[in-house]
Design an enzyme around this catalytic site. Sequence first.
Site, PDB file in Angstrom:
ATOM      1  N   LYS A 157       0.802  -1.222   0.000  1.00 28.24           N
ATOM      2  CA  LYS A 157       0.000   0.000   0.000  1.00 28.24           C
ATOM      3  C   LYS A 157       0.838   1.277   0.000  1.00 28.24           C
ATOM      4  O   LYS A 157       0.385   2.314  -0.470  1.00 28.24           O
ATOM      5  CB  LYS A 157      -0.967   0.008   1.183  1.00 28.24           C
ATOM      6  CG  LYS A 157      -2.039  -1.072   1.113  1.00 28.24           C
ATOM      7  CD  LYS A 157      -3.009  -0.964   2.273  1.00 28.24           C
ATOM      8  CE  LYS A 157      -4.066  -2.046   2.218  1.00 28.24           C
ATOM      9  NZ  LYS A 157      -5.075  -1.919   3.302  1.00 28.24           N
ATOM     10  N   ASP A 188     -10.207   2.104   1.534  1.00 25.10           N
ATOM     11  CA  ASP A 188     -10.279   1.648   2.931  1.00 25.10           C
ATOM     12  C   ASP A 188     -11.072   2.616   3.800  1.00 25.10           C
ATOM     13  O   ASP A 188     -11.821   2.196   4.694  1.00 25.10           O
ATOM     14  CB  ASP A 188      -8.874   1.470   3.512  1.00 25.10           C
ATOM     15  CG  ASP A 188      -8.191   0.199   3.036  1.00 25.10           C
ATOM     16  OD1 ASP A 188      -8.899  -0.739   2.610  1.00 25.10           O
ATOM     17  OD2 ASP A 188      -6.947   0.134   3.087  1.00 25.10           O
TER      18      ASP A 188
END
Length: 286
Positions: free
Chosen positions: A64, A107
Site C-alpha cells: 500500500k 479503505d
Amino acid sequence: MRAAVLGHPVAHSLSPVLHTAAYQALGLDDWRYGLHDVTEDTLPGFLAGIGRDWAGLSLTMPLKQAVIPLVDHVEPLAAAVGAVNTVLFTPVGGPAGTITTTGTNTDVHGIVAALRERLGTRRVADAVVLGGGATAASALAALAELGCPSARVFVRSLDRIGPLREAVARTGVSPSFEVFDDTATASALAGADAVVSTTPKHAADVWAGLVAARAATPRGVLLDVVYDPRPTALQSAWTALGADTVGGERMLLHQAAEQVRLMTGRPAPLEAMDEALRAALAVPAA
C-alpha cells in the site's frame, strides 16, 4: 477485462470472491479477477507488464505504501493517509497508446460504511483507534468523516509512529497519541462512541482482557479490521458485555464494493457480494 489482488502473503484474500460475485451479478462475463503473490521487490516488474486489458488492482500489505511512487497519479485522500489500496488503469491514445495509472484509497470508505451498519445516522463525538500502522491513518480519516477529528490513538510505543504523524499532518485531523496503559485504555474503550482496532491478529487480545475485566457494557461500536480469526478475542469480549461490534469482513465488503464501482464504472451489486462473502465465511444471512 482483467483485475486482481496483489500482496504477500495473499493466498487468504477474499477479494476474488467479492469481485467475481460482482462481475457475475453485473453480467460482466468477460471480466476476470485474479490473485498474485507480489512483494515490494517484484511490484515494479508486475506493473510494467500490465496491458490495456487491465481495469485495476486491489493491493494489500506490504504494497500500500510501496506502490505510491510507481503510479502516475495519487488521489488526494490516498496521498493524505499515505496508503493506496486500489490502482486504476486508463488507456490513453487509442489501441496503440499507453496506460495511465491512478492510485486511490477505498479503505476509508470501507471503514465508514462498516461502522454505519451499527451507528446508523449517529454522529461520533468520541473515538478510539488501537494501533499506529498504515490502517490507523485510514481509520482516523474515516472517524473524521463520522464527526470525530480528534480520536485517541493508543500504541505500544511512540517511537514507531512517524509515518502516522505525517499522515495526520496531511489530513488535518487532530488525534492524541497515548502509550498503552491498562487503566486509561480500558476507560477510553468503554466510553467511546466508536472504537477501531487496526492491529494485526491477536495483537489486541490483551485489550480484550481489559474489556472483560471491567465488566461494564461499552457505550459504542467496535470495528476490528481483523477477520481471521473471526470473531477476534476483542470482539468476543465486547459482545459478551452486550455491546455492538462490526467484523473486519464488513470493511472488506464495502471497500471492495467501492473498488468495483471505480473499476467497472457501475454501481456495485452489494447484496450479491454480501451473499458471496457470507457463503465463503459460512455466516448466516442477516
